[in-house]
Design a protein around this motif. Sequence first.
Motif, PDB file in Angstrom:
ATOM      1  N   ILE A   1      83.851  32.900  37.376  1.00 36.18           N
ATOM      2  CA  ILE A   1      85.066  32.530  36.647  1.00 36.18           C
ATOM      3  C   ILE A   1      85.886  31.591  37.532  1.00 36.18           C
ATOM      4  CG2 ILE A   1      87.241  33.363  35.677  1.00 36.18           C
ATOM      5  CD1 ILE A   1      85.786  36.024  35.087  1.00 36.18           C
TER       6      ILE A   1
ATOM      7  N   MET B   1      89.449  29.633  37.552  1.00 34.64           N
ATOM      8  CA  MET B   1      90.742  29.565  36.861  1.00 34.64           C
ATOM      9  C   MET B   1      91.727  28.684  37.622  1.00 34.64           C
ATOM     10  SD  MET B   1      90.590  31.468  34.154  1.00 34.64           S
ATOM     11  CE  MET B   1      92.211  31.988  33.589  1.00 34.64           C
TER      12      MET B   1
ATOM     13  N   LYS C   1      87.078  28.154  33.386  1.00 30.46           N
ATOM     14  CA  LYS C   1      85.666  27.987  33.064  1.00 30.46           C
ATOM     15  C   LYS C   1      84.912  29.278  33.348  1.00 30.46           C
ATOM     16  CE  LYS C   1      85.583  24.464  35.714  1.00 30.46           C
ATOM     17  NZ  LYS C   1      85.165  23.451  36.670  1.00 30.46           N
ATOM     18  N   PHE C   2      83.850  29.466  32.581  1.00 30.84           N
ATOM     19  CA  PHE C   2      82.960  30.593  32.834  1.00 30.84           C
ATOM     20  C   PHE C   2      81.554  30.043  33.001  1.00 30.84           C
ATOM     21  CE2 PHE C   2      80.224  34.135  31.647  1.00 30.84           C
ATOM     22  CZ  PHE C   2      80.803  35.176  32.350  1.00 30.84           C
ATOM     23  N   LEU C   3      80.928  30.339  34.125  1.00 36.35           N
ATOM     24  CA  LEU C   3      79.571  29.843  34.368  1.00 36.35           C
ATOM     25  C   LEU C   3      78.616  31.018  34.519  1.00 36.35           C
ATOM     26  CD1 LEU C   3      81.627  27.828  36.265  1.00 36.35           C
ATOM     27  CD2 LEU C   3      79.443  26.663  36.429  1.00 36.35           C
TER      28      LEU C   3
ATOM     29  N   ILE D   1      74.883  31.628  35.815  1.00 35.03           N
ATOM     30  CA  ILE D   1      73.736  31.012  36.492  1.00 35.03           C
ATOM     31  C   ILE D   1      72.612  32.037  36.567  1.00 35.03           C
ATOM     32  CG2 ILE D   1      72.920  29.887  38.605  1.00 35.03           C
ATOM     33  CD1 ILE D   1      75.707  28.992  39.174  1.00 35.03           C
TER      34      ILE D   1
ATOM     35  N   GLN E   1      75.320  31.883  49.059  1.00 35.87           N
ATOM     36  CA  GLN E   1      74.976  30.601  48.450  1.00 35.87           C
ATOM     37  C   GLN E   1      75.895  30.283  47.260  1.00 35.87           C
ATOM     38  OE1 GLN E   1      70.804  30.680  47.508  1.00 35.87           O
ATOM     39  NE2 GLN E   1      70.497  28.554  48.109  1.00 35.87           N
ATOM     40  N   ILE E   2      76.146  31.305  46.442  1.00 31.33           N
ATOM     41  CA  ILE E   2      77.016  31.106  45.270  1.00 31.33           C
ATOM     42  C   ILE E   2      78.438  30.789  45.734  1.00 31.33           C
ATOM     43  CG2 ILE E   2      78.117  32.274  43.304  1.00 31.33           C
ATOM     44  CD1 ILE E   2      75.340  31.797  42.524  1.00 31.33           C
TER      45      ILE E   2
ATOM     46  N   ALA F   1      78.509  27.256  46.750  1.00 31.09           N
ATOM     47  CA  ALA F   1      78.427  26.385  45.571  1.00 31.09           C
ATOM     48  C   ALA F   1      79.767  26.325  44.841  1.00 31.09           C
ATOM     49  CB  ALA F   1      77.332  26.883  44.634  1.00 31.09           C
TER      50      ALA F   1
ATOM     51  N   LYS G   1      82.139  24.207  47.057  1.00 26.49           N
ATOM     52  CA  LYS G   1      81.802  22.791  47.198  1.00 26.49           C
ATOM     53  C   LYS G   1      81.757  22.049  45.881  1.00 26.49           C
ATOM     54  CE  LYS G   1      78.846  22.496  51.319  1.00 26.49           C
ATOM     55  NZ  LYS G   1      77.446  22.291  51.714  1.00 26.49           N
ATOM     56  N   LEU G   2      81.300  22.743  44.835  1.00 25.89           N
ATOM     57  CA  LEU G   2      80.899  22.003  43.633  1.00 25.89           C
ATOM     58  C   LEU G   2      81.556  22.504  42.351  1.00 25.89           C
ATOM     59  CD1 LEU G   2      78.407  19.855  43.148  1.00 25.89           C
ATOM     60  CD2 LEU G   2      77.529  21.793  41.856  1.00 25.89           C
ATOM     61  N   LEU G   3      81.648  23.820  42.221  1.00 30.10           N
ATOM     62  CA  LEU G   3      82.014  24.359  40.910  1.00 30.10           C
ATOM     63  C   LEU G   3      83.515  24.502  40.697  1.00 30.10           C
ATOM     64  CD1 LEU G   3      79.199  27.063  40.748  1.00 30.10           C
ATOM     65  CD2 LEU G   3      79.159  24.767  39.792  1.00 30.10           C
TER      66      LEU G   3
ATOM     67  N   PHE H   1      70.436  24.003  46.484  1.00 28.41           N
ATOM     68  CA  PHE H   1      70.499  25.370  45.971  1.00 28.41           C
ATOM     69  C   PHE H   1      69.209  25.580  45.169  1.00 28.41           C
ATOM     70  CE2 PHE H   1      73.748  28.662  44.551  1.00 28.41           C
ATOM     71  CZ  PHE H   1      72.784  29.544  44.085  1.00 28.41           C
TER      72      PHE H   1
ATOM     73  N   ASP I   1      68.539  28.652  35.084  1.00 25.69           N
ATOM     74  CA  ASP I   1      69.351  28.077  34.010  1.00 25.69           C
ATOM     75  C   ASP I   1      70.838  28.195  34.362  1.00 25.69           C
ATOM     76  OD1 ASP I   1      69.695  26.821  31.576  1.00 25.69           O
ATOM     77  OD2 ASP I   1      69.842  28.679  30.446  1.00 25.69           O
ATOM     78  N   VAL I   2      71.608  27.235  33.891  1.00 25.20           N
ATOM     79  CA  VAL I   2      73.072  27.311  34.032  1.00 25.20           C
ATOM     80  C   VAL I   2      73.682  27.096  32.654  1.00 25.20           C
ATOM     81  CG1 VAL I   2      75.134  26.299  35.090  1.00 25.20           C
ATOM     82  CG2 VAL I   2      72.997  26.358  36.375  1.00 25.20           C
ATOM     83  N   ARG I   3      74.584  27.964  32.283  1.00 19.31           N
ATOM     84  CA  ARG I   3      75.308  27.758  31.030  1.00 19.31           C
ATOM     85  C   ARG I   3      76.806  27.843  31.313  1.00 19.31           C
ATOM     86  NH1 ARG I   3      71.836  27.275  26.984  1.00 19.31           N
ATOM     87  NH2 ARG I   3      73.322  27.446  25.303  1.00 19.31           N
TER      88      ARG I   3
ATOM     89  N   GLY J   1      80.762  27.956  29.818  1.00 25.60           N
ATOM     90  CA  GLY J   1      81.639  28.226  28.696  1.00 25.60           C
ATOM     91  C   GLY J   1      83.085  28.255  29.146  1.00 25.60           C
TER      92      GLY J   1
ATOM     93  N   PHE K   1      86.768  30.462  29.695  1.00 23.73           N
ATOM     94  CA  PHE K   1      87.337  31.771  29.960  1.00 23.73           C
ATOM     95  C   PHE K   1      88.829  31.696  29.668  1.00 23.73           C
ATOM     96  CE2 PHE K   1      89.163  35.103  32.594  1.00 23.73           C
ATOM     97  CZ  PHE K   1      88.311  36.159  32.319  1.00 23.73           C
TER      98      PHE K   1
END
Lengths: 79, 79
Positions: A6, A8, A40-42, A44, A57-58, A61, A64-66, B30, B35-37, B39, B41
Amino acid sequence: MKAKIIVMPKKTVLDPQGKTVKHALESIHFKGIKDVRIGKFLEIELEGGNKAALQKQIDEACHKLLSNPVIEDYTFEIQ
Amino acid sequence: MKAKIIVMPKKTVLDPQGKTVKHALESIHFKGIKDVRIGKFLEIELEGGNKAALQKQIDEACHKLLSNPVIEDYTFEIQ
């Protein structure tokens, strides 16, 4: 394994999208809303492996990225 | 009281944003992502009241305003 993330906007950051949705909800007669915040909700899907390593790792990520650490906070869990 | 809503693209619907993030994650080495989805929140702060009534109201709001039921699924919980 699945990571659920998540992202926010930080509490101190204005959330114009949230404000817009708040007004929209009020316009369809939804009363008693104090605040709306949208993030956002991701999800993986991972091949599996060592949970502690995946956690690291998450986290990297996310940082750095999400998310944008300047204006966003993130939380995640791995299941 | 707080309603936490997750709106995700349906399993049968392509998620180009998710695909892009998957590639981006792979580009920072990574590995092991299936899969990545992605959405939305939403966190709605409510003034309180009858939980059952709120549940019905949130469900209606999700259906009418917060999601597109043709291509998205939603889940929510009220705390």
